[in-house]
Design an enzyme around this catalytic site. Structure first.
Site, PDB file in Angstrom:
ATOM      1  N   LYS A 215      35.742  37.313  27.814  1.00 29.19           N
ATOM      2  CA  LYS A 215      37.136  36.609  28.753  1.00 29.19           C
ATOM      3  C   LYS A 215      36.462  35.733  29.619  1.00 29.19           C
ATOM      4  O   LYS A 215      37.217  34.471  29.633  1.00 29.19           O
ATOM      5  CB  LYS A 215      37.824  37.764  29.655  1.00 29.19           C
ATOM      6  CG  LYS A 215      39.055  37.625  30.340  1.00 29.19           C
ATOM      7  CD  LYS A 215      39.873  38.700  30.627  1.00 29.19           C
ATOM      8  CE  LYS A 215      39.340  39.530  31.860  1.00 29.19           C
ATOM      9  NZ  LYS A 215      39.743  38.792  33.203  1.00 29.19           N
TER      10      LYS A 215
ATOM     11  N   ARG B 259      46.443  39.514  45.867  1.00 29.93           N
ATOM     12  CA  ARG B 259      44.819  39.428  45.813  1.00 29.93           C
ATOM     13  C   ARG B 259      44.317  38.422  46.651  1.00 29.93           C
ATOM     14  O   ARG B 259      45.110  37.368  47.022  1.00 29.93           O
ATOM     15  CB  ARG B 259      44.062  39.323  44.433  1.00 29.93           C
ATOM     16  CG  ARG B 259      44.667  40.466  43.436  1.00 29.93           C
ATOM     17  CD  ARG B 259      43.959  40.414  42.148  1.00 29.93           C
ATOM     18  NE  ARG B 259      42.565  40.132  42.231  1.00 29.93           N
ATOM     19  CZ  ARG B 259      41.773  40.149  40.943  1.00 29.93           C
ATOM     20  NH1 ARG B 259      42.393  39.690  39.843  1.00 29.93           N
ATOM     21  NH2 ARG B 259      40.481  39.857  41.022  1.00 29.93           N
TER      22      ARG B 259
ATOM     23  N   SER C  69      30.419  35.640  44.268  1.00 27.09           N
ATOM     24  CA  SER C  69      31.617  35.615  43.090  1.00 27.09           C
ATOM     25  C   SER C  69      31.657  34.243  42.240  1.00 27.09           C
ATOM     26  O   SER C  69      31.419  33.087  42.893  1.00 27.09           O
ATOM     27  CB  SER C  69      33.040  35.470  44.148  1.00 27.09           C
ATOM     28  OG  SER C  69      33.837  34.955  43.578  1.00 27.09           O
TER      29      SER C  69
ATOM     30  N   ASP D 191      32.522  44.750  36.793  1.00 28.17           N
ATOM     31  CA  ASP D 191      33.675  44.857  36.122  1.00 28.17           C
ATOM     32  C   ASP D 191      33.428  46.101  35.304  1.00 28.17           C
ATOM     33  O   ASP D 191      34.290  46.626  34.997  1.00 28.17           O
ATOM     34  CB  ASP D 191      34.290  43.848  35.163  1.00 28.17           C
ATOM     35  CG  ASP D 191      34.818  42.560  35.811  1.00 28.17           C
ATOM     36  OD1 ASP D 191      35.062  42.597  37.050  1.00 28.17           O
ATOM     37  OD2 ASP D 191      34.765  41.465  35.067  1.00 28.17           O
TER      38      ASP D 191
ATOM     39  N   LYS E 185      40.148  43.955  43.209  1.00 25.84           N
ATOM     40  CA  LYS E 185      40.398  43.660  41.834  1.00 25.84           C
ATOM     41  C   LYS E 185      41.813  43.666  41.636  1.00 25.84           C
ATOM     42  O   LYS E 185      42.540  43.779  42.177  1.00 25.84           O
ATOM     43  CB  LYS E 185      39.344  44.316  40.944  1.00 25.84           C
ATOM     44  CG  LYS E 185      38.043  43.937  41.462  1.00 25.84           C
ATOM     45  CD  LYS E 185      37.354  42.559  40.976  1.00 25.84           C
ATOM     46  CE  LYS E 185      35.896  42.346  41.361  1.00 25.84           C
ATOM     47  NZ  LYS E 185      35.600  40.737  41.008  1.00 25.84           N
TER      48      LYS E 185
HETATM   49  C1  S3P Z   1      34.898  36.669  36.703  1.00 28.80           C
HETATM   50  C2  S3P Z   1      34.323  36.962  37.911  1.00 28.80           C
HETATM   51  C3  S3P Z   1      34.315  38.226  38.711  1.00 28.80           C
HETATM   52  C4  S3P Z   1      35.020  39.269  37.679  1.00 28.80           C
HETATM   53  C5  S3P Z   1      36.034  38.750  37.093  1.00 28.80           C
HETATM   54  C6  S3P Z   1      35.974  37.696  36.271  1.00 28.80           C
HETATM   55  C7  S3P Z   1      34.887  35.190  36.314  1.00 28.80           C
HETATM   56  O1  S3P Z   1      35.055  38.100  39.659  1.00 28.80           O
HETATM   57  O2  S3P Z   1      35.029  40.577  38.262  1.00 28.80           O
HETATM   58  O3  S3P Z   1      36.789  39.598  36.110  1.00 28.80           O
HETATM   59  O4  S3P Z   1      35.220  34.900  35.107  1.00 28.80           O
HETATM   60  O5  S3P Z   1      34.417  34.334  37.093  1.00 28.80           O
HETATM   61  P1  S3P Z   1      34.670  37.624  41.456  1.00 28.80           P
HETATM   62  O6  S3P Z   1      33.971  36.351  41.170  1.00 28.80           O
HETATM   63  O7  S3P Z   1      35.680  37.651  42.044  1.00 28.80           O
HETATM   64  O8  S3P Z   1      33.585  38.519  41.587  1.00 28.80           O
END
Ligand code: S3P
Length: 443
Positions: free
Chosen positions: A22, A126, A171, A326, A353
């Site tokens: 994803k 969020r 993040s 995740d 989340k």
């Molecule tokens: C993601 C980063 C993560 C993850 C999310 C997808 C991404 O979030 O939990 O499902 O694609 O950059 P955070 O950056 O908020 O930790």
């Protein structure tokens, strides 16, 4: 929609190729839109979140078609160049997708037009202050409509300057928003993270010719520096997207906890910033071997062979957390079936989340009769090992795909004749539309 999962008696055997990653699918769309040629994307995840990114990019003039290529389905995207996006006529609907909203907020802050980002009820709850703050420091004009740091976000695109930002969170969404804005900013952009979050953006930007460097500082934090460019190079054509380890996680867990199981999961992305679940399961006694290790389009990929194992409890904390953030709900499900105590710490961001995942997991486990103590930054689970006996229960997915899939896996351990009912299981389409049919293939 509700889904009933019936318990014991089933064994998982066979092979599966999980859907595309994803995080990489979102980035492949956004970055190939900013190149100047055509990109054919293979292995793309047709989940609702990535479709939200497609919808937003189309709204800004990017042509994206699905078609049958010589060797299967592919997405054909015609890049418009770094400065070719068009002002959207409508609000950009990010649906449930945090990655769409946070990454686009960086990109849109630097465009010469105005835009509004919104989405469903969950995403409007969020926190977006985490991207608003650094982008504002870069000179962006971005504000929350209700003044509460949440979407809808209004952006008046303008010229930006590079900053040096010490992020309080590891993040990837925050980091990537700054890097995308930094592509257009004056001077260098620098992000320091407390720990390394997933680095797909950095890898892709590097492959597109962007000067970007990452290094670990002496205090253990990670520094990423990026300089702006005039044009992006092209992706390899076709661009292959590996299978999502976050989707593989449900089948890895199911095979580990259901006696007699053995699965081969093909083509799983094992980027070291994402593979914390493998490290944790192996340390819990899980029999998982990586086969045919290879690099595809700059990402590590393996086939994973997993066999039922007697698991024992563990502690998960610190730098491991961003590498499996995740997967924590499904790891908590495995912990219920492991022998002894599992402690999850330093994961307070799980409450921010698609749902409050600490509370959702603790509530579900409690309903099943598992002993769990909820903590501000994680939880403590007392696993029963082979003596685990689950109550028949109803689980509220809270509209969160990862909660629904994690409990679907644990439901396999219900006593014969009993079942676990998951309310709102259709949210699984956000990241894994074929989850239940894949489940049936190997059960
Ligand atoms: C993601 C980063 C993560 C993850 C999310 C997808 C991404 O979030 O939990 O499902 O694609 O950059 P955070 O950056 O908020 O930790």
């Amino acid at each position: 929609m509700d889904q009933k999962i019936y318990g014991k008696g089933r064994v998982l055997r066979g092979e599966l190729t999980v859907p595309g990653d994803k995080s990489i699918s979102h980035r492949a769309l956004m970055l190939s839109a900013l190149t100047e040629g055509e990109t054919r994307i293979r292995g793309f995840l047709y989940g609702a979140d990535c479709i939200s990114t497609i919808r937003c990019l189309r709204e800004m003039g990017v042509s994206i078609e699905s078609r049958e290529g010589e060797s299967g389905a592919e997405l054909l995207l015609r890049g418009v160049g770094l400065r070719g996006l068009r002002a959207p006529e409508r609000i950009l609907d990010c649906g449930n997708s945090g990655t769409t909203m946070r990454l686009l907020s960086g990109l849109l802050s630097a465009q010469c037009f105005d835009s509004v980002l919104s989405g469903d009820e969950s995403i409007r709850r969020r926190p977006m202050g985490r991207v608003i703050r650094p982008l504002t420091e870069m000179g962006a004009d971005i504000f929350s409509e209700r003044g509460d740091g949440r979407a809808p976000l209004h952006i008046h695109g303008r010229a930006l300057r590079g900053i040096s930002y010490e992020s309080p969170l590891a993040s990837a969404q925050v980091k990537s928003a700054i890097l995308l804005a930094g592509l257009y900013a004056e001077g260098e952009s620098r992000v320091i993270e407390p720990g390394l979050s997933r680095d797909h953006s950095e890898r892709m930007l590097r492959s597109l010719g962007v000067p970007i460097e990452s290094r670990t500082l002496s205090d253990g934090r990670t520094e990423i520096r990026l300089r702006p460019v005039e044009h992006l190079a092209s992706f390899p054509n076709p661009l292959f997207i590996p299978g999502d380890i976050s989707s593989a996680a449900y089948f890895l867990t199911a095979a580990l906890i259901v006696p007699g199981s053995e699965l081969l999961l093909r083509n799983v992305g094992t980027n070291p910033t994402r593979d914390g679940i493998l490290e944790v399961y192996r340390s819990m006694g899980g029999d998982i071997s990586s086969e045919r290790n290879r690099i595809i389009a700059g990402e590590e990929v393996s086939d994973l062979r997993v066999r039922h194992s007697k698991l024992h409890g563990t502690t998960i904390s610190g730098a491991l957390i961003p590498r499996l953030i995740d997967e924590l709900p499904v790891i908590a499900a495995a912990a219920a079936a492991a022998e002894g105590e599992t402690l999850i710490r330093d994961a307070a961001d799980l409450r921010q989340k698609e749902s409050d995942r600490i509370s959702a997991v603790a509530e579900g486990l409690r309903a099943l009769g598992v002993s769990v103590e909820e903590r501000e930054d994680g939880m403590r689970i007392l696993g029963q090992g082979e003596k685990l006996s689950l109550r028949e229960a109803e689980i509220d997915s809270r509209g969160d795909h990862r909660i629904a899939m994690s409990f679907a896996v644990l439901g396999l351990l219900e006593e014969p004749g009993s079942f676990l009912r998951i309310h709102g299981s259709d949210c699984i389409g956000i990241s894994y539309p074929d989850f239940f049919s894949d489940f049936e293939k190997i059960c």
